[in-house]
Design a protein around this motif. Structure first.
Motif, mmCIF file in Angstrom:
data_model
loop_
_atom_site.group_PDB
_atom_site.id
_atom_site.type_symbol
_atom_site.label_atom_id
_atom_site.label_comp_id
_atom_site.label_asym_id
_atom_site.label_seq_id
_atom_site.Cartn_x
_atom_site.Cartn_y
_atom_site.Cartn_z
ATOM 1 N N UNK A 1 0.838 -1.192 0.000
ATOM 2 C CA UNK A 1 0.000 0.000 0.000
ATOM 3 C C UNK A 1 0.879 1.250 0.000
ATOM 4 N N UNK A 2 0.505 2.230 -0.791
ATOM 5 C CA UNK A 2 1.213 3.510 -0.864
ATOM 6 C C UNK A 2 0.260 4.623 -0.453
ATOM 7 N N UNK A 3 0.722 5.475 0.464
ATOM 8 C CA UNK A 3 -0.091 6.596 0.937
ATOM 9 C C UNK A 3 0.533 7.900 0.455
ATOM 10 N N UNK A 4 -0.273 8.699 -0.217
ATOM 11 C CA UNK A 4 0.164 9.993 -0.734
ATOM 12 C C UNK A 4 -0.741 11.090 -0.185
ATOM 13 N N UNK A 5 -0.151 12.225 0.156
ATOM 14 C CA UNK A 5 -0.912 13.427 0.481
ATOM 15 C C UNK A 5 -0.783 14.377 -0.703
ATOM 16 N N UNK A 6 -1.910 14.801 -1.238
ATOM 17 C CA UNK A 6 -1.948 15.691 -2.404
ATOM 18 C C UNK A 6 -2.518 17.039 -1.963
ATOM 19 N N UNK A 7 -1.651 18.055 -1.971
ATOM 20 C CA UNK A 7 -2.070 19.415 -1.627
ATOM 21 C C UNK A 7 -1.724 20.344 -2.777
ATOM 22 N N UNK A 8 -2.276 21.536 -2.756
ATOM 23 C CA UNK A 8 -2.017 22.473 -3.838
ATOM 24 C C UNK A 8 -2.243 23.894 -3.362
ATOM 25 N N UNK A 9 -1.705 24.833 -4.127
ATOM 26 C CA UNK A 9 -1.999 26.253 -3.942
ATOM 27 C C UNK A 9 -1.770 26.706 -2.497
ATOM 28 N N UNK A 10 -0.527 26.541 -2.056
ATOM 29 C CA UNK A 10 -0.145 26.984 -0.706
ATOM 30 C C UNK A 10 -0.040 28.499 -0.648
ATOM 31 N N UNK A 11 0.384 29.101 -1.722
ATOM 32 C CA UNK A 11 0.446 30.561 -1.865
ATOM 33 C C UNK A 11 1.176 31.243 -0.707
ATOM 34 N N UNK A 22 -2.074 22.532 10.532
ATOM 35 C CA UNK A 22 -2.958 21.355 10.535
ATOM 36 C C UNK A 22 -2.449 20.292 9.561
ATOM 37 N N UNK A 23 -2.075 20.706 8.349
ATOM 38 C CA UNK A 23 -1.561 19.763 7.368
ATOM 39 C C UNK A 23 -0.278 19.103 7.870
ATOM 40 N N UNK A 24 0.635 19.894 8.425
ATOM 41 C CA UNK A 24 1.898 19.349 8.937
ATOM 42 C C UNK A 24 1.644 18.345 10.057
ATOM 43 N N UNK A 25 0.650 18.609 10.876
ATOM 44 C CA UNK A 25 0.303 17.678 11.961
ATOM 45 C C UNK A 25 -0.197 16.357 11.383
ATOM 46 N N UNK A 28 2.740 14.393 10.049
ATOM 47 C CA UNK A 28 3.475 13.777 11.158
ATOM 48 C C UNK A 28 2.734 12.569 11.707
ATOM 49 N N UNK A 29 1.420 12.652 11.757
ATOM 50 C CA UNK A 29 0.617 11.578 12.346
ATOM 51 C C UNK A 29 0.513 10.376 11.417
ATOM 52 N N UNK A 30 0.345 10.613 10.119
ATOM 53 C CA UNK A 30 0.071 9.513 9.197
ATOM 54 C C UNK A 30 1.288 9.070 8.379
ATOM 55 N N UNK A 31 2.318 9.885 8.311
ATOM 56 C CA UNK A 31 3.566 9.523 7.628
ATOM 57 C C UNK A 31 3.336 9.012 6.200
ATOM 58 N N UNK A 32 2.812 9.863 5.318
ATOM 59 C CA UNK A 32 2.627 9.427 3.930
ATOM 60 C C UNK A 32 3.968 9.110 3.279
ATOM 61 N N UNK A 57 8.248 23.058 3.842
ATOM 62 C CA UNK A 57 8.230 21.750 3.200
ATOM 63 C C UNK A 57 9.325 20.844 3.746
ATOM 64 N N UNK A 58 10.499 21.398 3.987
ATOM 65 C CA UNK A 58 11.594 20.597 4.536
ATOM 66 C C UNK A 58 11.246 20.068 5.917
ATOM 67 N N UNK A 59 10.544 20.875 6.695
ATOM 68 C CA UNK A 59 10.189 20.475 8.064
ATOM 69 C C UNK A 59 9.168 19.346 8.093
ATOM 70 N N UNK A 60 8.498 19.078 6.977
ATOM 71 C CA UNK A 60 7.542 17.965 6.948
ATOM 72 C C UNK A 60 8.242 16.626 7.142
#
Length: 243
Positions: A1-11, A22-25, A28-32, A57-60
């Motif tokens: 199984x592969x888990x991906x988080x897809x986000x966009x338009x951080x601006x 919230x996204x960073x949390x 950290x919790x789900x480790x995609x 992004x690096x801190x993720x």
């Protein structure tokens, strides 16, 4: 199984700090296995905005794949926009994608941004012949038996009945071509609202999945991202919206 988080338009420059936290949390919790950003990291492609995006992004702590958006092309420097439009975002991509290993997924970039267009609104999408050719070649490199082939764009290739529009020139042609080359799905952003469509083409059905925004520039949907789970050749997509 592969888990991906897809986000966009951080601006970055008009980012929503609470949404980013919230996204960073959740990362950290789900480790995609990887985080995919389908464009518009910045608001005006300023150096300070790219630096802020890089720090966050690096801190993720996860591999990050970035597809450039129209806001990531130089806004105030026409010389840089013409001669090195993707320099900053590509350098950032090189620093962040190291270590990504996706056994079940083959990701392919299809650029829909342009340094200039023969219309007044350069923010809208365009698929050029070279960009499409490169995407088709990359799709051919996928292992047909074991990998789900996903194409990354910034603009939706066709309209998705959202408040905002991609108006992507050459989008329908590109969609049919990538499906013919074996693509199973397309991930995009730009319109700031999520969507999930199945579209019929002459080569068969293809899935179009759009992410919302993590910025202050929300439209019909609160800040959100897509949680994508790939297992045994199937793709499950869930919209995760901040409460």
């Amino acid at each position: 199984m592969t888990l991906l988080f897809h986000a966009s338009d951080l601006h970055f420059g008009a980012e929503d700090s609470a949404a980013l936290a919230w996204f960073a949390q959740e990362v950290s919790r789900q480790q995609p296995d990887a985080v995919i950003i389908t464009g518009d990291l910045t608001m005006r492609a300023r150096s300070a905005e790219f630096a802020a995006a890089q720090t966050w992004l690096s801190a993720l702590g996860r591999p990050v794949l970035i597809e450039p958006g129209n806001h990531d092309l130089p806004y105030f420097n026409p010389v840089r926009r013409i001669w090195r439009p993707y320099g900053r975002v590509m350098r950032l991509q090189e620093q962040l994608h190291e270590g990504v290993m996706l056994d079940n997924v083959h990701l392919v970039s299809l650029r829909t941004t342009a340094r200039a267009q023969l219309r007044l609104n350069w923010s809208k999408g365009r698929v050029g012949k070279r960009a499409l050719h490169e995407a088709l070649l990359a799709l051919q490199d996928a292992d047909h038996a074991t990998r789900l082939r996903i194409v990354l764009t910034h603009h939706p290739l066709i309209e998705a009945e959202t408040q905002s529009s991609g108006r992507t020139r050459g989008g329908r042609t590109a969609l049919e071509a990538i499906r013919g080359a074996g693509a199973n799905a397309v991930l995009s952003g730009h319109v700031h609202d999520p969507f999930d469509l199945s579209v019929e083409t002459p080569a068969g059905e293809i899935r179009l999945i759009g992410a919302g925004t993590l910025s202050e520039r929300v439209r019909a949907t609160r800040p959100s991202f897509n949680r994508l789970q790939v297992s045994e050749g199937s793709l499950d997509a869930q919209v995760c919206a901040m409460e």
